[in-house]
Scaffold this motif. Sequence first.
Motif, PDB file in Angstrom:
ATOM      1  N   VAL A   1     -40.732  25.232 -24.517  1.00 48.41           N
ATOM      2  CA  VAL A   1     -41.858  25.111 -25.447  1.00 48.41           C
ATOM      3  C   VAL A   1     -42.750  26.340 -25.360  1.00 48.41           C
ATOM      4  O   VAL A   1     -43.349  26.762 -26.353  1.00 48.41           O
TER       5      VAL A   1
ATOM      6  N   VAL B   1     -46.875  17.552 -27.947  1.00 45.50           N
ATOM      7  CA  VAL B   1     -46.903  16.811 -26.689  1.00 45.50           C
ATOM      8  C   VAL B   1     -47.489  17.677 -25.581  1.00 45.50           C
ATOM      9  O   VAL B   1     -48.273  17.211 -24.744  1.00 45.50           O
ATOM     10  N   ALA B   2     -47.125  18.958 -25.585  1.00 43.98           N
ATOM     11  CA  ALA B   2     -47.671  19.869 -24.585  1.00 43.98           C
ATOM     12  C   ALA B   2     -49.187  19.927 -24.716  1.00 43.98           C
ATOM     13  O   ALA B   2     -49.908  19.916 -23.715  1.00 43.98           O
TER      14      ALA B   2
ATOM     15  N   PHE C   1     -46.493  20.157 -18.401  1.00 47.23           N
ATOM     16  CA  PHE C   1     -46.467  19.179 -19.488  1.00 47.23           C
ATOM     17  C   PHE C   1     -45.634  17.998 -19.007  1.00 47.23           C
ATOM     18  O   PHE C   1     -44.406  18.004 -19.073  1.00 47.23           O
ATOM     19  N   THR C   2     -46.316  16.955 -18.530  1.00 41.13           N
ATOM     20  CA  THR C   2     -45.610  15.899 -17.817  1.00 41.13           C
ATOM     21  C   THR C   2     -44.734  15.029 -18.707  1.00 41.13           C
ATOM     22  O   THR C   2     -43.917  14.280 -18.202  1.00 41.13           O
TER      23      THR C   2
ATOM     24  N   LEU D   1     -42.576  16.267 -20.740  1.00 40.53           N
ATOM     25  CA  LEU D   1     -41.390  17.042 -21.070  1.00 40.53           C
ATOM     26  C   LEU D   1     -40.547  17.294 -19.817  1.00 40.53           C
ATOM     27  O   LEU D   1     -41.055  17.295 -18.706  1.00 40.53           O
TER      28      LEU D   1
ATOM     29  N   ARG E   1     -42.632  19.378 -29.547  1.00 40.59           N
ATOM     30  CA  ARG E   1     -42.854  19.723 -28.136  1.00 40.59           C
ATOM     31  C   ARG E   1     -44.234  20.334 -27.951  1.00 40.59           C
ATOM     32  O   ARG E   1     -44.912  20.084 -26.961  1.00 40.59           O
ATOM     33  N   MET E   2     -44.650  21.134 -28.926  1.00 31.65           N
ATOM     34  CA  MET E   2     -45.982  21.736 -28.816  1.00 31.65           C
ATOM     35  C   MET E   2     -47.070  20.668 -28.868  1.00 31.65           C
ATOM     36  O   MET E   2     -48.048  20.732 -28.136  1.00 31.65           O
TER      37      MET E   2
ATOM     38  N   LYS F   1     -51.120  17.587 -25.738  1.00 35.37           N
ATOM     39  CA  LYS F   1     -51.699  16.363 -25.167  1.00 35.37           C
ATOM     40  C   LYS F   1     -51.713  16.440 -23.642  1.00 35.37           C
ATOM     41  O   LYS F   1     -52.688  16.063 -23.011  1.00 35.37           O
ATOM     42  N   ASP F   2     -50.613  16.952 -23.062  1.00 35.15           N
ATOM     43  CA  ASP F   2     -50.498  16.955 -21.604  1.00 35.15           C
ATOM     44  C   ASP F   2     -51.466  17.927 -20.932  1.00 35.15           C
ATOM     45  O   ASP F   2     -52.090  17.587 -19.938  1.00 35.15           O
TER      46      ASP F   2
END
Lengths: 235, 756, 245
Positions: free
Chosen positions: C101, B514-515, C90-91, C93, B511-512, B517-518
């Motif tokens: 997170v 991906v976060a 955070f799109t 998620l 999750r971190m 990246k976002d």
Amino acid sequence: MSETVLELLDVRAGYGTIEVLHGVSLAVGRGEVLALLGPNGGGKSTTLKVISGLVDIMSGDVHLASRSVAGVSADKLARLGLCSIPEGKGVFPNLTVRENLMMATHTGAKLGDVEEVAYTRFPRLSDRRSQLAGTMSGGEQQMLAMSRALATNPAVLLLDELSMGLAPLVVARLYEIVAQVAETGVSVLVVEQFAQSVLGIADRAAIMLSGRITRVGAPAELAEELSSAYLGGKG
Amino acid sequence: MQDFLAYTVLGLCLGSVYAIAATGLVVTYSTSGVFNIAHGAVATMSALFYWQLRFDWHAPAPIAIFLTVCVFAPLLGLVLEVVVMRGLRGTSEVTRLVTPVAVLLGINGAATWIWFRSSNRALVPKKFFGESNVKVLGQAVYYHQIIGVLLSIVIAGALYVLLYRTRLGVTMRATVDDRSLLMLNGGRPDRVSMASWAIGASLAGLAGVLLSPQLGALQVFALTLLVFDAYPAAVAGRLRSVPLTYVGAMVLGLSKLYFDWISDAGQRWLVLRNLRNAIPALLLFGALLLLPQDRLRGAIVTRTRERFRVPTMREAVLWGGVLVAAMAMLQSIMSGSAVISLANGVALSLMALSLVLLTGYAGEINLAVFTFAGVAVIAAWQFDVGPTGLATQKSLSVGAVLLAMCVCSLVGGLIALPALRLRGLYLGLATFAFGIIVYQLVILQTQPLHFNIFGGKFTVNLFTNGSLTVPRPHWFGINFAGQRAFLMLMTVLFAVLGIGIIAIRRSAYGRMIVAMKDSPAACATLGLNLTRLKLGVFMVSSAIAGLAGLMWAAERRTLPNNADFDGFQSLLLFMIAVVGGIGYVSGAFIAGIFLSVLSVVMPDVFDKLGSDYPSLHWLFVTVLGNFSHYVGPALVGIGLGKNPSGIAQQIMDGFRPLKKAPGATAIWVAAIVVLWAATWRGAVSNWHFSLISVGSLFIVPRIIMSVFEDRFAEEERAVAGEDLDLIGIDRAFRSSDRQVLDTALGLPAGPSGGVE
Amino acid sequence: MTLLECRNVGMKFGGAAALTAVSISAEAGVITGLIGPNGAGKTTMFNCITGLLEPTSGEVMLDGADITKLAPFRRARLGVARTFQRLELFTSLSVRDNIRVAGEIRSRWSKDKGKSDTQAEAEHIIELLGLSGLADRDVAEIPTGMARRVEMGRALMTRPRILLLDEPASGQDEQETEEFGELLLHVRDEGTAILLVEHDVSLVMKVCSFIQVLDFGCLIASGSPAEIQTNPAVLEAYLGEDHSA
């Protein structure tokens, strides 16, 4: 009111799946100055973006000179005579004053003529013709943006937060010119968060809250309501 | 001193041509935001076109050059813009990087097909005015070189006039400044983009023609690489500044020539004899490191059209099992040659898997995956080395694999560390440069390197004989030397690694990533140390790449050092991985199989068809076979702009109907199993088995859709019914909504009169 | 006690000054308002405080320590959290994972590593913010007002000492804003100081005990809500030059 040049019919619009305008109807007549007022986040800028073709509408319609122009691209609208100065960034910062004015010559106007008109209207610009627009003061940038917009001989002029970050005297001068332009038959839609600067020249004013037009009327009628809309019930 | 001046003159001549090439890159990037990796391919195609006109058809040079630079190349640029690049708006940086890669491979494939298909004739380009030269500061300078210098000066002047004196040029700069403001002013950004692509392509064409005489005979990829050398100059100009690009080009030209001077044209230090070829990559790496630190990006910048769904752990394990079982069944009925191409595909899938974690999840780019394979092989050899090298070992030892993974991980961390502050495209270029540097200085190196460290002597053995042999493993008492056993080993490995990667994605760590990246900016304000996290992801992904690379090498058995490491394979794999669906483990699998199928199986199939139907030989072999071989991989990449989430996503969408009809699905699966059994027993040929089973993949979901139409329609209505008031708000209004509304309001369904 | 203090913070972009020697502060245990017209420099101020921008002059002090030069993540670890005016969710998620997170990031750096149950804490915050019904949705598909709450929940997961909120109520309707005001008071009572940038002035007047007003990148007024409402400089900034009438 004379013939309607620009009209919004129950427009709903927003970004992605989020609706910001919940059915907005507005009409601007020929030569009229309409002030669209209200606190930030109310949907004023979105309304302008919808009109200028940068945001697609979800339902409803936009009419320019009685023709539906919903879905027409921004550049086409600009060539149809709908000219707008977006909030806070009406100039190309890395182009010189002269080159900025050059961007208005797509109508076939001669750069020399455009420059002459601009420099007569705002003499300060003539000293800065080879300066990069981004390095000028905010007021000069708005003068330049206004000059470029007017050089295209628009039928409709859309102004977003013209007064933002400008000294009151400069704002007064800019709105004086807006009033003169309107005299010649150009329809003007002005968006302002802060009312006083524009109420003097507006023919009518509309208040927008949370994506809806809540009041339309003569500027004097609305002046009192505005205070409460901004400062929370003080009256 | 005399020599110094002479080399300076030559360096400036070379720099001038680089300047022309690099400026074209800058012109397209600055107006469209696309770093056109295909620039080199446009140059190559143009140089070949020029050769055709000038030396094959004997057109006069001025006419040939005019047709090439002013007609052919700009047209090519226009077509690229209109057909391909325009669709890239609003896609991620990864997609905008990958699509030009596809174009590059497509153009080069087409060029190979047109000029190098059959005969091995040498296409020899000549300099303008042949060998005529004048002496400048005691150095003979060809007229050709002088023309290059003059042209680069003329182009610099012409670009200045264009960009600062003409409406078109000023509009081009205005597009860069503020695209939407330009539209509000009635400008047409699309036309501006077309113009800039035409100009960029024209400059590429000119550079190609000027550079091509450096090669004795024209070769497609060699010429493309020659133009690649100019890319550091464009990066020196931060892809925007023409004057800085000129400076960069001169530095580049001079460095090459000064190296010639001090190294006595490569004769002085044999170990470094490939250094000259690595100079552009070294400069590229250096130029990238000197770029100023980016401000932390926010989500506004990174918001894109790509969307990836995350499978649950149950789904992951289930599909992993299905994959292994299906592979076991499949390989049992396949011919030996088919197993080989399948094994090749699975090996490539393993390599692509490292990109799922790095690029799909973390949004970082690695354009040197094959370099890690090379590093892994070298590292494994150090561990397993016997008196005569790796080839004598019976089995790839576990220790060698672990060492290779550790070394790859460290190397990955090492290149990532300085490059971490770079953003997507620049990081991608840095890894690409790193790949070229390792290729030139390490992989092409055949002498062992001897080190004296702390008095101890160390020897690092490289690709000593120009190739290395990697044995297959003999683990858990099972010998995986056989093709089928090894295929199964790789499949199991893929399933395990794939499940592991999905587990990572579903963990807090995932999750971190991906976060990050976002929205890097939001992560930082939550207390996340981005540098550490990025470094970690890079190292884990590099280790996976190393393991995969070792398997890939073992699949090949003997690995020559000159085939796969020059950068193009890495580009191709990255592109196909994105096409497959970079955010999905299944996407990596599809990518590997796809790559193997397109480049090996399809031409084979067309060959078979050609020999079965001799009258259509020309169609199957000459057209389709060559086409699928040379241009096919590129075509799939070019379509990416339309569907940036990749093939895996499309397939999943296509199979969604099956969930609604479990009975029918079970029957279908059972039918396939029965068919497999029949094939296994020899009742059905495996050719028919593949035809029917692959065909049913496409047809069955459609049949189920149409048979159970009611069920789907009902469901759609239910969805629409939920939010009747929100139609047109939550999503755009569709004409089908009118019917739904009419039904809900009890209106008779009339003809759609009055609607537009 | 003064928790956060900005001393003479100046920020220039090229030639244009976004902030000119602005000194503002926020006390522990209260909600401090920071208001001003569009373009007054409020978001720039937030960026300087959280480290996304380094101010060209001046200092940012947290609890007496100079944090002006610290990296953004270090400041977050010292207890500064924020939301963004232009959403930074955070799109990839879901709503739940966006909040979760943040707790997971926190448990990587906080002293009570691994001891806290981030999942339970996330559920608590989701409920507190009234997001239970949306927890499994993609953040890309929820309304702006709710998305702003997700950002706030995310920030709360870091257990900040001071929370900077950048227009948290915009996109929420009147009813929601009402509830949101109560929520802010609740968060304050739990011991988190808040620095609130908000255009809905009635909300600001209701929840803030101290208000500072920016205009053209300068501090033009500060005081209690009652003082601000009658301050002529503020009225002028908001309504134009001649509001003497």
